[in-house]
Design an enzyme around this catalytic site. Structure first.
Site, PDB file in Angstrom:
ATOM      1  N   HIS A 137      29.886 -62.234  -2.745  1.00 18.26           N
ATOM      2  CA  HIS A 137      29.012 -61.154  -2.322  1.00 18.26           C
ATOM      3  C   HIS A 137      29.641 -60.486  -1.118  1.00 18.26           C
ATOM      4  O   HIS A 137      30.230 -61.139  -0.276  1.00 18.26           O
ATOM      5  CB  HIS A 137      27.625 -61.678  -1.982  1.00 18.26           C
ATOM      6  CG  HIS A 137      26.817 -61.872  -3.205  1.00 18.26           C
ATOM      7  ND1 HIS A 137      27.247 -62.691  -4.210  1.00 18.26           N
ATOM      8  CD2 HIS A 137      25.659 -61.330  -3.615  1.00 18.26           C
ATOM      9  CE1 HIS A 137      26.349 -62.651  -5.188  1.00 18.26           C
ATOM     10  NE2 HIS A 137      25.387 -61.840  -4.849  1.00 18.26           N
ATOM     11  N   LYS A 545      13.096 -58.302  -3.482  1.00 21.02           N
ATOM     12  CA  LYS A 545      13.167 -56.846  -3.305  1.00 21.02           C
ATOM     13  C   LYS A 545      12.078 -56.161  -4.132  1.00 21.02           C
ATOM     14  O   LYS A 545      11.548 -55.124  -3.767  1.00 21.02           O
ATOM     15  CB  LYS A 545      14.556 -56.370  -3.731  1.00 21.02           C
ATOM     16  CG  LYS A 545      14.845 -54.949  -3.364  1.00 21.02           C
ATOM     17  CD  LYS A 545      16.298 -54.646  -3.617  1.00 21.02           C
ATOM     18  CE  LYS A 545      16.430 -53.457  -4.470  1.00 21.02           C
ATOM     19  NZ  LYS A 545      16.631 -53.434  -5.795  1.00 21.02           N
TER      20      LYS A 545
END
Length: 879
Positions: A137, A545
């Site tokens: 990431h 999210k």
């Protein structure tokens, strides 16, 4: 406790002085004075002096363009050095390591106190399985070249920690430290170009080479000692309690740069690196194993009576095999077409067998002390890393498979697969999976996207068995998503059954996960294929999210609980794969707390978890840190399996439902339904500027335009971490808690906090976020960057944050945050003095760069990137 910190503080202060000397030498007294003034003002401002705070703002606003970069770099580099000192503190004999008795020893004592039988404990040890999945990431901001220097700084701190150093030795170490600090200062800390997926994979191999290669056998040695002392039990030589997998070069979800060709290349590179590392080990064994006495079996294996040094003979053969394999892989990496050597290494057994034969012979001939030296470490590495070094997961989004099969059915005149009902899709897939004839015609020329999906499956089919660990399907929603991948692998001629793991990552998908898996397990063909084993991945970042952190974590808990019960009933061993990030908004929590807060039974099938970006460096950046990280993981998994947390009471479930619904409603009310929210987010954070940071090989957005939903979870978290509002990690949670209190559940919440690890971990994580959040800095970003019409929204969010902090403190029954973790509170306080100026400076730089009509001044751009990296170092996580 303060004595413990004094060693760390004196290291921090020494490194700060060296950095100051370097700055003075490079840029002159006036820049150093400016930096010192800002540091003192920041310290005084943190202590509550309003006049100092105003002066700090004025000083930073009035920096000239040529002062911006040196000031930003000074504070950013200081935070990197602080992190290094803190990492050393965690393993120093005078720091954390001194006050943290061995996690495993403590656990065994506690287990015995609870009257657990030694047999149960041994069985749990035998079944221990921890698989850490390294992902690229784009959160590791620090360049690799700087990481190497910081690792060496750590080594110097360790050398200075000896009381018996002669003056000349101390001076030599100090001179080296000065050189390292100066080298770091004169090195550009921001990458100029994005790393390619191959660069990311090489970064992963560097972690193995520099830390895990030493750290894993060292941990297993220590673990074995604890087992002998506590249970009079030895870890079997062939045990594999720890494994590493990687997503680097395999994760193509949303990353068009990861192609089938890249995956093929990374697989070869990984095998090449394994031969390189094993050759070093074998070279040592060739020189060490000079003994002549051996068992008749080994003598025969080595070539009979005339061989004088049988162990050496075998090691030399292994060396030749490794050298031949390496030469072949090197040629393949250069794109040459070469025939493989007859002794090509493709399976771990080829390495294991001769080494283990030597091990058994040495033991049988009374040379156990030699067998248990370097040879044992190498055997353990064969088990943990083996011929592939790190296995890789392939990850792809479900719609890519659907599109590929739909294109095929249209070509064959069977209709449009995409528009079929789920029942029709399943019937078609199962029919084809049972069929003996191929489905894909030889002369078919599919679109580039479909070609890429098919080619990836071919790469998997050609790879040596064991080098690919799993196929992960992101955004999995229905059973046909899983069957489709099995069909594509069958069509590619895959000779082995690869675990295919659906990843459930939105709130709805988590709520439906159990239903999807129940349907799959009811298919006879599927049950026959999986041989009693199933892996399911739980997505933390996208669900948070989508619904906010409180609703997401409850949905994750419920999904896991339901899956565990369904698989238990069906007699299936379930491995839950946790896709959690380093930050709270992406499911991050201290490993021990996070694992013990999962549903009972969730670790029976072993632990599989992603380790992301900068967290890899914090947990596995040094062999010594690796040992303590692995010990924490091992003790947490053993504890969760031997002393499982309680099943939540009915009333607790009901309270969590209230909390979850209320928090999701508030979160979505802001993030999805308030038309001002996206413009506010874009203005108040460096979200748009983050796209310019060449962090990872993966684009920050799934689609180039679009709102929050199109953003990847990492930039979403990263942006809010930068302006210190930390919004994704708390929005909705406090409101949900308040609603439960208003419904008369305050006592129940207090009980949940005390008796239920899942809930107490949630509260602990909120406290950690609140300790890092900062109201005045978040407000300063608004004043400097946000249109006045949006100020009321910012004020509402800050008021909500303040109210949430009060609610959490009331439930935890504390008068200040992090009361039970003073070490973390100390660490945050230590950093704030250096992070605050970077935040103020960042707001100023964003203001300047957004004011400029044409291209921003290069100085401003560069300084802005440095503040982004610096704040990330200060917050100890990015996204």
């Amino acid at each position: 406790m303060n004595e413990q910190y004094s060693a760390m503080r004196s290291n921090v202060s020494m490194l700060g002085t060296l950095l100051g000397d370097t700055i003075k030498e490079a840029l002159g007294e006036h820049i150093l004075e400016k930096v010192e003034t800002i540091r003192k003002l920041s310290k005084s401002s943190r202590a509550g002096n309003e006049a100092s705070r105003q002066e700090l703002l004025t000083t930073l606003q009035n920096l000239s363009n040529d002062e911006l970069l040196p000031v930003a770099r000074a504070f950013s580099q200081f935070l990197n050095l602080t992190n290094t000192a803190e990492q050393y503190h965690s393993i120093s004999p005078h720091g954390e390591a001194a006050s943290n008795p061995e996690a495993l020893a403590q656990l065994f004592t506690r287990l015995k106190d609870k009257k657990l039988s030694e047999q149960d404990m041994r069985s749990a040890v035998d079944e221990l399985s921890i698989e850490l999945v390294l992902t690229a990431h784009p959160t590791e901001i620090t360049r690799r070249t700087l990481i190497h220097k910081l690792v060496e700084v750590n080594t110097c701190l360790s050398q200075l920690d000896h009381n018996d150093l002669a003056d000349y030795e101390r001076n030599k170490i100090m001179r080296r430290l000065r050189q390292l600090v100066a080298q770091s200062w004169h090195t550009d800390e921001i990458r100029k170009i994005r790393p390619s997926p191959v660069d990311e994979a090489k970064w992963g191999f560097a972690v193995v080479e520099n830390s895990l290669w030493e750290g894993v056998p060292a941990f297993l040695r220590e673990f074995n000692e604890q087992l002998q002392n506590s249970l009079d039990y030895r870890l079997p030589v062939e045990a594999v309690p720890i494994r590493f997998t990687s997503w680097m070069g395999g994760d193509r979800d949303g990353n068009p740069n990861v192609t089938a060709e890249i995956t093929r290349h990374v697989l070869l590179l990984s095998r090449w690196k394994a031969t390189d590392l094993f050759l070093r080990d074998i070279q040592v064994l060739v020189s060490e194993l000079s003994m002549s006495e051996c068992t008749p079996e080994l003598r025969e294996l080595a070539g009979g009576e005339e061989v004088l040094e049988p162990y050496r003979e075998l090691m030399k053969r292994v060396r030749t095999q490794l050298t031949n394999t390496q030469a072949y892989l090197e040629a393949r990496l250069k794109g040459e077409r070469v025939l493989p050597p007859t002794d090509l290494l493709v399976s771990n057994d080829q390495l294991w067998d001769p080494l283990y034969a030597c091990y058994q012979s040495l033991k049988a001939c009374g040379m156990e002390i030699i067998a248990n030296g370097q040879l044992l470490d190498t055997l353990r590495r064969v088990r943990c890393f083996g011929v592939p070094l790190v296995r890789i997961d392939v990850r792809q989004e479900s719609t890519r498979h659907t599109d590929a099969i739909a294109e095929l059915t249209r070509y064959l005149g069977l209709g449009d697969y995409e528009s079929w009902s789920e029942a029709d899709k399943q019937a078609f897939l199962i029919r084809e999976l049972n069929s003996k004839r191929p489905l894909v015609p030889l002369k078919w020329e599919p679109s580039a996207d479909t070609q890429e999906v098919l080619e990836t499956c071919r790469v998997i089919a050609e790879a040596p068995q064991g080098s690919i660990a799993a196929y992960v399907i992101s955004m999995a929603k229905v059973p046909s998503d899983v069957l489709a991948v099995h069909l594509l692998l069958k069509e590619a001629g895959c000779p082995f059954t690869l675990p295919v793991a659906p990843l459930f990552e939105t709130l709805d998908d988590l709520n439906n996960a159990d239903d999807v898996m129940t349907q799959l397990l009811n298919i006879d063909w599927y049950r026959g294929l999986i041989q009693g084993k199933q892996m399911v991945m739980i997505g933390y970042s996208d669900s948070a999210k989508d619904a906010g952190v409180m609703a997401a974590s409850w949905a994750q808990y419920r999904a896991q609980d339901a899956l565990i019960k369904t698989c238990e009933k069906a007699g299936i061993s379930l491995t839950l794969f946790h896709g959690r990030g380093g930050s709270i908004g992406r499911g991050g929590a201290p490993a021990h707390a996070a694992l013990l807060s999962q549903p009972p039974g969730s670790l029976k099938g072993g632990l599989r978890v992603t380790e992301q970006g900068e967290m890899i460096r914090f947990k596995f950046g040094l062999p010594e840190v690796t040992i303590s990280s692995l010990a924490l993981y091992a003790s947490a998994v053993l504890e969760a399996n031997l002393l499982p947390p309680p099943e939540p009471k009915k009333e607790w479930n009901e309270v969590m439902d209230i909390l979850s619904d209320a928090s999701c409603e508030m979160y979505r009310g802001y993030v999805r339904e308030n038309p001002q929210f996206v413009p506010y987010f874009r203005a108040a954070t460096p979200e748009l500027e983050l796209g310019k940071l060449p962090l990872g090989s993966r684009p920050a957005k799934r689609r180039p335009n679009g709102g929050v939903e199109s953003l990847r979870a990492i930039p979403w978290i990263f942006a809010w971490t930068q302006n210190r509002l930390m919004l994704p990690a708390w929005l909705g949670a406090g409101a949900g808690l308040q609603k439960a209190i208003d419904a008369g559940k305050k006592e129940v919440l207090a009980t949940m906090c005390r008796d239920w690890p899942f809930f107490s971990t949630r509260i602990g994580m909120l406290e950690m976020v609140f300790a890092k959040a900062d109201l005045w800095l978040a407000e300063y970003y608004d004043q400097r960057l946000v249109d006045k019409s949006l100020w009321p929204l910012g004020q509402q969010l800050r008021d909500q944050l303040e109210a949430d902090i009060k609610v959490v403190l009331a439930i935890a029954n504390d008068d200040h945050l992090m009361a039970d973790l003073p070490w973390i509170a100390e660490s945050i306080a230590l950093r704030n003095v250096y992070t605050d100026p970077l935040n103020v400076l960042q707001a100023e730089l964003l203001h300047r760069s957004r004011q400029q009509e044409n291209a921003a001044d290069a100085c401003v751009e560069q300084a802005l990137m440095v503040t982004i990296a610096g704040v990330a170092a200060g917050m100890r996580n990015t996204g």
